[in-house]
Every structure is written in structure tokens, then in C-alpha cells.
Design an enzyme around this catalytic site. Structure first.
Site, mmCIF file in Angstrom:
data_model
loop_
_atom_site.group_PDB
_atom_site.id
_atom_site.type_symbol
_atom_site.label_atom_id
_atom_site.label_comp_id
_atom_site.label_asym_id
_atom_site.label_seq_id
_atom_site.Cartn_x
_atom_site.Cartn_y
_atom_site.Cartn_z
ATOM 1 N N TRP A 1 0.747 -1.286 -0.107
ATOM 2 C CA TRP A 1 -0.061 0.008 -0.026
ATOM 3 C C TRP A 1 0.745 1.377 0.036
ATOM 4 C CZ3 TRP A 1 -1.332 4.437 3.029
ATOM 5 C CH2 TRP A 1 -2.495 5.032 2.460
ATOM 6 N N ASP A 2 2.104 1.438 0.377
ATOM 7 C CA ASP A 2 2.658 2.610 0.548
ATOM 8 C C ASP A 2 4.286 2.238 0.213
ATOM 9 O OD1 ASP A 2 3.217 5.042 1.308
ATOM 10 O OD2 ASP A 2 3.441 5.092 3.182
#
Ligand SMILES: Nc1ncnc2c1ncn2[C@@H]1O[C@H](COP(=O)(O)OP(=O)(O)O)[C@@H](O)[C@H]1O
Ligand SMILES: [Mg+2]
Length: 306
Positions: free
Chosen positions: A199-200
Site C-alpha cells: 500500500w505505501d
């Protein structure tokens, strides 16, 4: 000179918590030195250098009683904290920093210590992106375990929210753009995927290491389609990308490299990336913004012309 026993909280971290969480954030920061001290004691850790931090975490370099170098990572517990723990356990060091211990009460993690250099220090963008792509390919090859948020739920929530959010934008052209991003998500929402996503994963979240040249940190995992995991990479060191005058060129080159390395369907990957732009925009609008982020508009334009 030895490192002081009392933990100094960097001013930037205190400001980030006050801005993001108001009184809750300020109270958590105030309690942080005592929390750190109790964990240093309980785990028999010796401090080993000045604290580091990002937007969310205070990171203290430490040495364990057996001499191993580690870091203590403290963060206000949120839904993502539980997900991070599941992710760290499931990846179990493959492409990812290793988890050494954790404190369920505070959500604090004891992690393997990595180097101080991140991929942001690698100037050649193709070289940096190839490293990131190689790590991302390994991370998303893992099926998501039980207990993670799912992209299917996230997409459904966004589709619910989008019509009202579009109405909050001042510029009609931006309203059309946001609705277009929602349509792209609507087309994909029936097949949300089942891989474990980071996600990041941007350049600052990939650190030089010893047991492998580079390893990822700071996961906020969810279950979904790897196409939803490209945006942080595409957006890496954005100010530099803009300063060099070529957002479209750089985004397309990065998108080609990532989709090729991960073996992704380009149409779907572009659609899910618009989904990330939508997710960011919905948060901004919830925080009171009436305009889209120019960087998001530029990225959507680059993807359209790819
Ligand atoms: N395992 C580690 N080894 C060495 N430094 C680390 C480690 N984990 C984090 N750091 C440092 O602390 C910073 C913040 O940690 P990170 O987990 O990325 O939290 P944030 O959510 O605040 O970005 C990183 O950018 C890095 O400089
Ligand atoms: Mg980080």
C-alpha cells in the site's frame, strides 16, 4: 558521547501528530518518552543513536542484550497497525524488514535494523524503480492471509462516497474527472484481487540492507489487485519529477517498467491507479478541500496518454 536515556521527540513528528489527530495526537506525543522508556527496559534495549521519524512513527536505533542491532518503532495504534503486524509475519523477511518482537498493548514493533540510505538516494530513476519493482513483485506474489482489509470493501466504500465528494469540488471539469476515476473503479470492483499489497511502497520506504541489498519497510497491507499498489512508486520524489519538467514522460516510463516487471495487465493497472487518485481525493475532500491535487490531475493525464 552516549545517547541520552530520555527520548527526544522530533518537532516534525509532534507537529504531524497535532495536525493529523488534534488533542489525541498531542496527548500521545506527550506520553511517548515514558512509553519508549518502559519498552527499552522491558526488552533490555540499549539506545544506539539519535531517533529517526517519518510522518507516523518514532524510530529508535537500539542494541539488544545479545548485541543484535534493531530499531524500536512506536506509532499511535490504528487499524493499519494490526495489518502491518499480519504483513510482517506473513512476509517473514522476504523482501521485507524482519519483525523481532512486538508489544500488543501499544502496537510498538521491534524490527531488524536496516541501513540509513533509502532508494531516494539513488539518482538514476530507472535503477531505483527497477529495485522497487523487484521488491514489489516479490511482496505481491504472496496470497493475502485472513484478517486484512480488502480492496473489494475499499472500492465499494469509495463508489458510495464519490458522487457526494464530486459535488464538493468547485471546478466542473474536476467534478467530471473525479467521476471518471470512480467509473474506472466501478469497472474493476467486481474483481478486486487477493494478493497481499504493501500500500505505501515509495522510495523512502525501501532501505539499503545487509542480508539483501534493499528491503521494504512501513507496510500497511490490504488484500487486493497489485495494480492498486503502483501509485506510491509512480508518485515517488514528485517534486523532482516536476522540476525536471516531465511528469508525463516520467510517469509513463515508470508505469511501463512496473507493469512489465510485475506482469500486469496495463489497462487494469491504470484503472486501479486512478482508484488510488480517487482514494486520496476523497480523503482531501473529507478534510475540507474543494479542489483536486494538481499532482493527481497530472498523473491521471499521463496515464490517459500512455
Ligand atoms: N528497520 C529500520 N532500520 C533502520 N531505519 C528504519 C527502520 N524502519 C524505519 N526506519 C527509519 O525511520 C523512518 C520512519 O519509519 P517508517 O516505518 O517509514 O514510518 P513512517 O510511517 O513514519 O514513514 C524511515 O523512513 C527510516 O528512515
Ligand atoms: Mg515511511
Amino acid at each position: 558521547m552516549s545517547t541520552p536515556r530520555t527520548v527526544e521527540v522530533p518537532a516534525s513528528l509532534a507537529a504531524s501528530y497535532a495536525g493529523a489527530f488534534g488533542d489525541t495526537g498531542t496527548a500521545w506525543i506527550a506520553a511517548l518518552p515514558a512509553l519508549a522508556a518502559s519498552l527499552l527496559d522491558r526488552w533490555e534495549l540499549r539506545r544506539d543513536g539519535p531517533p529517526g521519524s517519518g510522518e507516523a512513527a518514532l524510530v529508535l536505533p537500539v542494541v539488544r542484550a545479545d548485541g543484535t542491532r534493531a530499531v524500536l518503532r512506536l506509532q499511535l495504534p490504528r487499524e493499519e497497525t494490526a495489518a502491518a503486524l499480519i504483513g510482517l509475519r506473513t512476509w517473514n523477511g522476504a523482501g521485507m524488514v524482519r519483525l523481532l518482537d512486538h508489544d500488543p498493548g501499544s502496537g510498538t514493533l521491534l524490527l531488524e535494523r536496516l541501513g540509513s540510505r533509502s532508494l531516494a538516494s539513488v539518482e538514476d530513476d530507472d535503477e531505483a524503480m527497477r529495485v522497487l519493482a523487484g521488491i514489489l513483485r516479490r511482496l505481491v506474489s504472496v496470497p493475502a492471509p485472513e484478517g486484512l482489509r480488502s480492496l473489494g470493501d475499499i472500492a465499494a466504500g469509495m463508489l458510495d462516497e464519490a458522487p457526494r465528494a464530486a459535488g464538493a469540488l468547485a471546478d466542473p471539469a474536476e467534478r467530471r474527472l473525479l467521476r471518471g476515476w470512480a467509473s474506472a473503479v466501478a469497472e474493476l470492483a467486481g474483481e478486486p484481487g487477493d494478493r497481499m499489497l504493501h500500500w505505501d511502497l515509495h522510495y523512502d520506504n525501501v532501505l539499503a540492507a545487509e542480508r539483501e541489498p534493499w528491503l521494504a519497510i512501513d507496510p500497511e497491507p490490504l488484500a487486493g489487485d497489485p495494480g492498486f499498489d503502483l501509485w506510491p512508486a509512480l508518485d515517488s520524489r514528485w517534486d523532482d519529477v516536476v522540476a525536471k519538467g516531465g511528469p508525463s514522460r516520467v510517469v509513463r516510463r515508470r508505469f511501463d517498467l512496473l507493469t512489465e516487471a510485475l506482469g500486469l495487465d496495463r489497462e487494469r493497472a491504470a484503472g486501479w491507479t486512478l482508484g488510488r487518485l480517487l482514494q486520496n481525493a476523497l480523503w482531501d475532500i473529507e478534510d475540507g478541500s474543494a479542489a483536486l491535487d494538481p499532482a493527481a490531475v497530472a498523473m491521471a493525464e499521463a496515464l490517459r496518454g500512455r
